[in-house]
Design a protein around this motif. Structure first.
Motif, PDB file in Angstrom:
ATOM      1  N   VAL A  25      45.472  34.446  37.095  1.00 51.43           N
ATOM      2  CA  VAL A  25      45.277  33.123  37.686  1.00 51.43           C
ATOM      3  C   VAL A  25      44.886  33.383  39.132  1.00 51.43           C
ATOM      4  CG1 VAL A  25      46.442  31.025  38.466  1.00 51.43           C
ATOM      5  CG2 VAL A  25      46.890  31.900  36.158  1.00 51.43           C
ATOM      6  N   GLN A  26      43.650  33.028  39.495  1.00 56.98           N
ATOM      7  CA  GLN A  26      43.103  33.393  40.802  1.00 56.98           C
ATOM      8  C   GLN A  26      42.780  32.159  41.631  1.00 56.98           C
ATOM      9  OE1 GLN A  26      40.004  36.363  40.614  1.00 56.98           O
ATOM     10  NE2 GLN A  26      39.104  35.732  42.553  1.00 56.98           N
ATOM     11  N   GLY A  27      43.059  32.246  42.947  1.00 62.61           N
ATOM     12  CA  GLY A  27      42.761  31.113  43.815  1.00 62.61           C
ATOM     13  C   GLY A  27      42.737  31.498  45.277  1.00 62.61           C
ATOM     14  N   GLY A  28      42.766  30.442  46.108  1.00 59.40           N
ATOM     15  CA  GLY A  28      42.843  30.635  47.550  1.00 59.40           C
ATOM     16  C   GLY A  28      41.522  30.629  48.281  1.00 59.40           C
ATOM     17  N   GLY A  29      40.390  30.574  47.559  1.00 58.59           N
ATOM     18  CA  GLY A  29      39.104  30.744  48.220  1.00 58.59           C
ATOM     19  C   GLY A  29      38.229  29.518  48.328  1.00 58.59           C
ATOM     20  N   TYR A  30      38.567  28.450  47.571  1.00 56.94           N
ATOM     21  CA  TYR A  30      37.698  27.275  47.530  1.00 56.94           C
ATOM     22  C   TYR A  30      38.511  25.990  47.615  1.00 56.94           C
ATOM     23  CZ  TYR A  30      34.558  30.813  45.662  1.00 56.94           C
ATOM     24  OH  TYR A  30      33.827  31.960  45.497  1.00 56.94           O
ATOM     25  N   ASP A  31      37.878  24.950  48.186  1.00 58.55           N
ATOM     26  CA  ASP A  31      38.528  23.645  48.176  1.00 58.55           C
ATOM     27  C   ASP A  31      38.154  22.918  46.879  1.00 58.55           C
ATOM     28  OD1 ASP A  31      35.986  22.474  48.488  1.00 58.55           O
ATOM     29  OD2 ASP A  31      36.278  22.045  50.624  1.00 58.55           O
ATOM     30  N   LYS A  32      38.594  21.662  46.743  1.00 57.46           N
ATOM     31  CA  LYS A  32      38.406  20.919  45.491  1.00 57.46           C
ATOM     32  C   LYS A  32      36.941  20.652  45.171  1.00 57.46           C
ATOM     33  CE  LYS A  32      41.576  18.077  47.067  1.00 57.46           C
ATOM     34  NZ  LYS A  32      42.461  16.916  47.249  1.00 57.46           N
ATOM     35  N   GLU A  33      36.098  20.683  46.195  1.00 55.79           N
ATOM     36  CA  GLU A  33      34.658  20.486  45.981  1.00 55.79           C
ATOM     37  C   GLU A  33      33.923  21.820  45.825  1.00 55.79           C
ATOM     38  OE1 GLU A  33      36.317  18.649  48.549  1.00 55.79           O
ATOM     39  OE2 GLU A  33      36.529  17.130  46.978  1.00 55.79           O
ATOM     40  N   PHE A  34      34.667  22.910  45.708  1.00 52.59           N
ATOM     41  CA  PHE A  34      34.130  24.260  45.557  1.00 52.59           C
ATOM     42  C   PHE A  34      33.388  24.741  46.800  1.00 52.59           C
ATOM     43  CE2 PHE A  34      35.225  23.313  41.272  1.00 52.59           C
ATOM     44  CZ  PHE A  34      35.545  24.531  40.695  1.00 52.59           C
ATOM     45  N   ASN A  35      33.758  24.182  47.947  1.00 52.90           N
ATOM     46  CA  ASN A  35      33.264  24.724  49.209  1.00 52.90           C
ATOM     47  C   ASN A  35      34.056  25.985  49.528  1.00 52.90           C
ATOM     48  OD1 ASN A  35      31.414  22.565  49.864  1.00 52.90           O
ATOM     49  ND2 ASN A  35      33.227  21.296  50.220  1.00 52.90           N
ATOM     50  N   THR A  36      33.362  27.014  49.983  1.00 48.05           N
ATOM     51  CA  THR A  36      34.024  28.276  50.321  1.00 48.05           C
ATOM     52  C   THR A  36      34.853  28.110  51.588  1.00 48.05           C
ATOM     53  OG1 THR A  36      32.176  29.497  49.363  1.00 48.05           O
ATOM     54  CG2 THR A  36      33.637  30.727  50.827  1.00 48.05           C
ATOM     55  N   LYS A  37      36.103  28.535  51.522  1.00 41.67           N
ATOM     56  CA  LYS A  37      36.980  28.491  52.691  1.00 41.67           C
ATOM     57  C   LYS A  37      36.703  29.724  53.562  1.00 41.67           C
ATOM     58  CE  LYS A  37      40.162  25.976  53.080  1.00 41.67           C
ATOM     59  NZ  LYS A  37      40.307  24.781  53.898  1.00 41.67           N
ATOM     60  N   PRO A  38      36.844  29.580  54.884  1.00 36.71           N
ATOM     61  CA  PRO A  38      36.502  30.695  55.776  1.00 36.71           C
ATOM     62  C   PRO A  38      37.440  31.896  55.629  1.00 36.71           C
ATOM     63  CG  PRO A  38      37.469  28.884  57.022  1.00 36.71           C
ATOM     64  CD  PRO A  38      37.263  28.384  55.630  1.00 36.71           C
ATOM     65  N   VAL A  39      36.844  33.072  55.712  1.00 36.95           N
ATOM     66  CA  VAL A  39      37.585  34.338  55.678  1.00 36.95           C
ATOM     67  C   VAL A  39      37.755  34.821  57.119  1.00 36.95           C
ATOM     68  CG1 VAL A  39      37.519  36.755  54.923  1.00 36.95           C
ATOM     69  CG2 VAL A  39      36.725  34.934  53.391  1.00 36.95           C
ATOM     70  N   MET A  40      38.996  35.092  57.517  1.00 31.77           N
ATOM     71  CA  MET A  40      39.258  35.537  58.896  1.00 31.77           C
ATOM     72  C   MET A  40      38.853  36.985  59.108  1.00 31.77           C
ATOM     73  SD  MET A  40      42.858  33.712  59.861  1.00 31.77           S
ATOM     74  CE  MET A  40      43.473  32.579  58.626  1.00 31.77           C
ATOM     75  N   ARG A  41      39.072  37.803  58.084  1.00 38.43           N
ATOM     76  CA  ARG A  41      38.729  39.233  58.173  1.00 38.43           C
ATOM     77  C   ARG A  41      38.868  39.832  56.776  1.00 38.43           C
ATOM     78  NH1 ARG A  41      43.700  38.660  60.176  1.00 38.43           N
ATOM     79  NH2 ARG A  41      43.059  38.785  62.338  1.00 38.43           N
ATOM     80  N   THR A  42      38.289  40.993  56.596  1.00 44.85           N
ATOM     81  CA  THR A  42      38.557  41.746  55.381  1.00 44.85           C
ATOM     82  C   THR A  42      39.537  42.857  55.747  1.00 44.85           C
ATOM     83  OG1 THR A  42      36.593  43.099  55.776  1.00 44.85           O
ATOM     84  CG2 THR A  42      36.354  41.219  54.284  1.00 44.85           C
ATOM     85  N   ILE A  43      40.280  43.322  54.741  1.00 41.33           N
ATOM     86  CA  ILE A  43      41.372  44.255  55.023  1.00 41.33           C
ATOM     87  C   ILE A  43      41.241  45.529  54.193  1.00 41.33           C
ATOM     88  CG2 ILE A  43      43.017  42.498  55.785  1.00 41.33           C
ATOM     89  CD1 ILE A  43      44.224  42.546  52.947  1.00 41.33           C
ATOM     90  N   PHE A  44      41.923  46.553  54.681  1.00 43.42           N
ATOM     91  CA  PHE A  44      41.969  47.841  53.983  1.00 43.42           C
ATOM     92  C   PHE A  44      42.690  47.661  52.649  1.00 43.42           C
ATOM     93  CE2 PHE A  44      44.099  51.854  52.990  1.00 43.42           C
ATOM     94  CZ  PHE A  44      43.030  52.724  53.008  1.00 43.42           C
ATOM     95  N   ASN A  45      42.187  48.318  51.627  1.00 40.49           N
ATOM     96  CA  ASN A  45      42.746  48.233  50.279  1.00 40.49           C
ATOM     97  C   ASN A  45      44.013  49.089  50.180  1.00 40.49           C
ATOM     98  OD1 ASN A  45      43.276  48.589  47.490  1.00 40.49           O
ATOM     99  ND2 ASN A  45      41.124  48.272  47.000  1.00 40.49           N
ATOM    100  N   GLU A  46      45.146  48.422  49.984  1.00 39.48           N
ATOM    101  CA  GLU A  46      46.440  49.119  49.867  1.00 39.48           C
ATOM    102  C   GLU A  46      46.871  49.285  48.405  1.00 39.48           C
ATOM    103  OE1 GLU A  46      49.020  48.200  53.773  1.00 39.48           O
ATOM    104  OE2 GLU A  46      48.578  46.376  52.611  1.00 39.48           O
ATOM    105  N   SER A  47      45.902  49.418  47.497  1.00 39.13           N
ATOM    106  CA  SER A  47      46.248  49.508  46.071  1.00 39.13           C
ATOM    107  C   SER A  47      47.021  50.775  45.714  1.00 39.13           C
ATOM    108  CB  SER A  47      44.993  49.406  45.206  1.00 39.13           C
ATOM    109  OG  SER A  47      44.106  50.482  45.453  1.00 39.13           O
ATOM    110  N   GLY A  48      46.988  51.785  46.570  1.00 37.66           N
ATOM    111  CA  GLY A  48      47.716  53.020  46.291  1.00 37.66           C
ATOM    112  C   GLY A  48      49.146  53.007  46.783  1.00 37.66           C
ATOM    113  N   ASN A  49      49.724  51.815  46.925  1.00 39.00           N
ATOM    114  CA  ASN A  49      51.068  51.712  47.511  1.00 39.00           C
ATOM    115  C   ASN A  49      52.204  51.920  46.515  1.00 39.00           C
ATOM    116  OD1 ASN A  49      51.330  49.277  46.053  1.00 39.00           O
ATOM    117  ND2 ASN A  49      50.759  48.012  47.798  1.00 39.00           N
ATOM    118  N   GLY A  50      51.887  52.154  45.254  1.00 38.82           N
ATOM    119  CA  GLY A  50      52.923  52.373  44.246  1.00 38.82           C
ATOM    120  C   GLY A  50      53.226  51.142  43.413  1.00 38.82           C
ATOM    121  N   ASN A  51      52.871  49.952  43.894  1.00 40.42           N
ATOM    122  CA  ASN A  51      53.076  48.732  43.113  1.00 40.42           C
ATOM    123  C   ASN A  51      52.016  48.639  42.027  1.00 40.42           C
ATOM    124  OD1 ASN A  51      55.216  47.973  44.767  1.00 40.42           O
ATOM    125  ND2 ASN A  51      53.956  46.690  46.075  1.00 40.42           N
TER     126      ASN A  51
END
Length: 197
Positions: A82-108
């Motif tokens: 279940v994915q979200g957080g990126g669009y409003d109800k009219e499917f307008n893209t919400k602003p991104v403040m920055r992109t971040i380093f991928n922490e997928s190797g954290n053990g989780n």
């Protein structure tokens, strides 16, 4: 004089920017909790700042700025995500403040009811979109390639997520995206809960 001031601001801007990365929100709390009020009920997630500090701080920054309010869960695949957080109800893209380093190797691991950051093909392109794992999804964990960074888990409201995951979906008639809920599922509000001692 204005040129000196401009140069000073340019030199200081990385420091000012770094201070506004979410790290000061409940500083020292390794497991902050956020309440997500959706149109189908409430979900509480416990974040894992110990294992995924950059990802957690980034998420908290959007919560603190009230930037997740009235966004939609635009991608719902039962028994997957279940994915979200990126669009409003009219499917307008919400602003991104920055992109971040991928922490997928954290053990989780991308296990049932964990929360992780969505991203594009670039492994370090995560910005504001997140998803809930609705199954154990080992294919999203890192291996020979970068995975998707898990930064917390649902501690209350799994039944709400189950209901969201079961909604009827369609190919969006305007955008052509698959797996879009027929009736919008809205994230009404996201709130950092008071720290418990």
């Amino acid at each position: 004089m204005p040129r000196i001031l401009a140069l000073l601001l340019i030199c200081l801007s990385p420091l000012l920017h770094a201070a506004d990365d979410g790290s000061k929100l409940q500083e020292g709390n390794l497991f902050p909790k956020v309440k997500l009020e959706t149109s189908m009920g409430d979900i509480i997630v416990e974040l894992d700042r110990a294992s995924a500090p950059m990802t957690t701080n980034n998420f908290l920054l959007y919560v603190d700025k009230r930037s997740y309010e009235n966004t939609i869960f635009h991608r719902v695949i039962q028994d997957f995500v279940v994915q979200g957080g990126g669009y409003d109800k009219e499917f307008n893209t919400k602003p991104v403040m920055r992109t971040i380093f991928n922490e997928s190797g954290n053990g989780n691991k991308n296990e049932l009811y964990t929360i992780a950051m969505a991203r594009e093909n670039d492994p370090h392109s995560a910005g504001r979109q997140f998803f809930f794992n609705m199954n154990d999804n080992p294919s999203l964990d890192p291996g020979r390639k970068w995975g998707y960074a898990v930064f917390g888990r649902v501690v209350e409201g799994t039944e709400v997520l189950d209901k969201i995951a079961a909604v009827e979906t369609q190919v969006h008639p305007t955008w052509g995206w698959p797996d879009v809920p027929v009736e919008p599922v809205i994230l009404l509000k996201a709130t950092l809960l008071p720290q418990q001692f």
